[in-house]
Design a protein around this motif. Structure first.
Motif, mmCIF file in Angstrom:
data_model
loop_
_atom_site.group_PDB
_atom_site.id
_atom_site.type_symbol
_atom_site.label_atom_id
_atom_site.label_comp_id
_atom_site.label_asym_id
_atom_site.label_seq_id
_atom_site.Cartn_x
_atom_site.Cartn_y
_atom_site.Cartn_z
ATOM 1 N N LEU A 1 -0.641 72.274 72.172
ATOM 2 C CA LEU A 1 0.010 71.067 71.658
ATOM 3 C C LEU A 1 -1.016 70.025 71.200
ATOM 4 O O LEU A 1 -0.704 69.173 70.384
ATOM 5 N N GLY A 2 -2.227 70.115 71.736
ATOM 6 C CA GLY A 2 -3.242 69.110 71.418
ATOM 7 C C GLY A 2 -4.122 69.429 70.229
ATOM 8 O O GLY A 2 -4.761 68.535 69.660
ATOM 9 N N MET A 3 -4.155 70.694 69.793
ATOM 10 C CA MET A 3 -5.094 71.032 68.713
ATOM 11 C C MET A 3 -4.722 70.371 67.392
ATOM 12 O O MET A 3 -5.604 69.967 66.637
ATOM 13 N N VAL B 1 4.816 62.255 64.618
ATOM 14 C CA VAL B 1 5.190 63.261 65.629
ATOM 15 C C VAL B 1 3.942 63.814 66.313
ATOM 16 O O VAL B 1 3.899 63.947 67.541
ATOM 17 N N ILE B 2 2.925 64.112 65.519
ATOM 18 C CA ILE B 2 1.666 64.632 66.081
ATOM 19 C C ILE B 2 1.037 63.599 67.011
ATOM 20 O O ILE B 2 0.499 63.943 68.071
ATOM 21 N N ASP B 3 1.103 62.318 66.645
ATOM 22 C CA ASP B 3 0.587 61.260 67.516
ATOM 23 C C ASP B 3 1.321 61.233 68.853
ATOM 24 O O ASP B 3 0.704 61.093 69.909
ATOM 25 N N ALA C 1 7.006 61.863 54.259
ATOM 26 C CA ALA C 1 7.067 63.052 55.119
ATOM 27 C C ALA C 1 5.754 63.230 55.880
ATOM 28 O O ALA C 1 5.754 63.542 57.073
ATOM 29 N N ALA C 2 4.642 63.022 55.183
ATOM 30 C CA ALA C 2 3.329 63.133 55.836
ATOM 31 C C ALA C 2 3.205 62.110 56.961
ATOM 32 O O ALA C 2 2.719 62.428 58.056
ATOM 33 N N GLY C 3 3.677 60.895 56.715
ATOM 34 C CA GLY C 3 3.649 59.868 57.752
ATOM 35 C C GLY C 3 4.515 60.243 58.944
ATOM 36 O O GLY C 3 4.138 59.998 60.098
ATOM 37 N N GLY C 4 5.676 60.840 58.676
ATOM 38 C CA GLY C 4 6.547 61.290 59.759
ATOM 39 C C GLY C 4 5.903 62.385 60.592
ATOM 40 O O GLY C 4 5.968 62.363 61.821
ATOM 41 N N ILE C 5 5.272 63.324 59.904
ATOM 42 C CA ILE C 5 4.574 64.409 60.605
ATOM 43 C C ILE C 5 3.456 63.835 61.462
ATOM 44 O O ILE C 5 3.294 64.203 62.631
ATOM 45 N N LEU D 1 2.913 63.694 70.279
ATOM 46 C CA LEU D 1 2.514 64.879 71.043
ATOM 47 C C LEU D 1 1.103 64.713 71.609
ATOM 48 O O LEU D 1 0.802 65.226 72.686
ATOM 49 N N GLY D 2 0.251 64.015 70.883
ATOM 50 C CA GLY D 2 -1.090 63.724 71.400
ATOM 51 C C GLY D 2 -1.013 62.896 72.669
ATOM 52 O O GLY D 2 -1.768 63.122 73.622
ATOM 53 N N SER D 3 -0.091 61.933 72.706
ATOM 54 C CA SER D 3 0.112 61.134 73.921
ATOM 55 C C SER D 3 0.624 62.013 75.056
ATOM 56 O O SER D 3 0.203 61.862 76.207
ATOM 57 N N LEU D 4 1.527 62.929 74.715
ATOM 58 C CA LEU D 4 2.041 63.857 75.725
ATOM 59 C C LEU D 4 0.916 64.723 76.291
ATOM 60 O O LEU D 4 0.848 64.938 77.498
ATOM 61 N N THR D 5 0.027 65.193 75.436
ATOM 62 C CA THR D 5 -1.061 66.044 75.922
ATOM 63 C C THR D 5 -2.017 65.256 76.818
ATOM 64 O O THR D 5 -2.605 65.832 77.729
#
Length: 179
Positions: A65-67, A15-17, A8-12, A19-23
């Motif tokens: 989204l980037g924090m 997703v954060i990675d 689950a931590a890896g999945g989270i 979103l980091g690309s999106l930001t």
């Protein structure tokens, strides 16, 4: 039990990675928009309220989204003068306490912002300026979303911290706590 938590931590973190690309793209779009607005305003005496408001909306998206991505990557501000001198055990305690405090504060911000967003949505709030952006509640909804991402990121970080302490519970994280 710990393997699903690690997964689950890896999945989270994945997703954060993303979103980091999106930001990163949001930042690029924002830079282009600001440059275009400046050129149009000073070279051609042409300005757009909509474009200026979009700059602020993109900045809000970039920050909110980037924090969580910045925290995941360790790009947050920390008083390394003291932290660098701590023992590994003390660093882990500081990291756990910091994560728990950030989760508590983020949950509080989510609770505070939900009514704010709902009020804006219920009145279909738009820019008060002629030619401004409608649906202001959409940008306001980034507040609980951004802090929700922080909660998720910190939960994943806590899983990694606990794996450092108890490698038998799962694959230990790297020395700096980032995977």
């Amino acid at each position: 039990m710990q393997q699903p938590l690690s997964k689950a931590a890896g999945g989270i973190e994945a997703v954060i990675d993303r979103l980091g690309s999106l930001t990163a793209w949001i930042a690029l779009i924002m830079i282009g928009l600001v440059a275009t607005n400046v050129i149009l305003r000073y070279a051609f005496s042409f300005g757009s309220v909509w474009a200026q408001e979009l700059e602020w909306h993109l900045l809000a998206a970039l920050i909110l989204l980037g924090m969580s991505h910045a925290l995941q990557r360790g790009d947050n501000v920390r008083v390394d003068l003291f932290y660098a001198r701590f023992s590994p055990r003390t660093k882990q305690v500081v990291d756990v306490v910091s994560a728990l405090l950030l989760i508590a504060i983020s949950i509080h911000f989510i609770q505070l912002s939900l009514g704010y967003v709902e009020q804006s949505r219920s009145i279909n709030e738009a820019s008060p300026d002629p030619g401004g952006i409608p649906y202001r509640w959409l940008v306001k909804s980034l507040i609980p979303l951004g802090y929700g991402l922080l909660v998720l990121q910190q939960l994943a970080h806590l899983v990694r911290l606990l794996q450092q302490k108890h490698p038998a519970l799962g694959t230990p994280a790297k020395e700096d706590g980032h995977v």
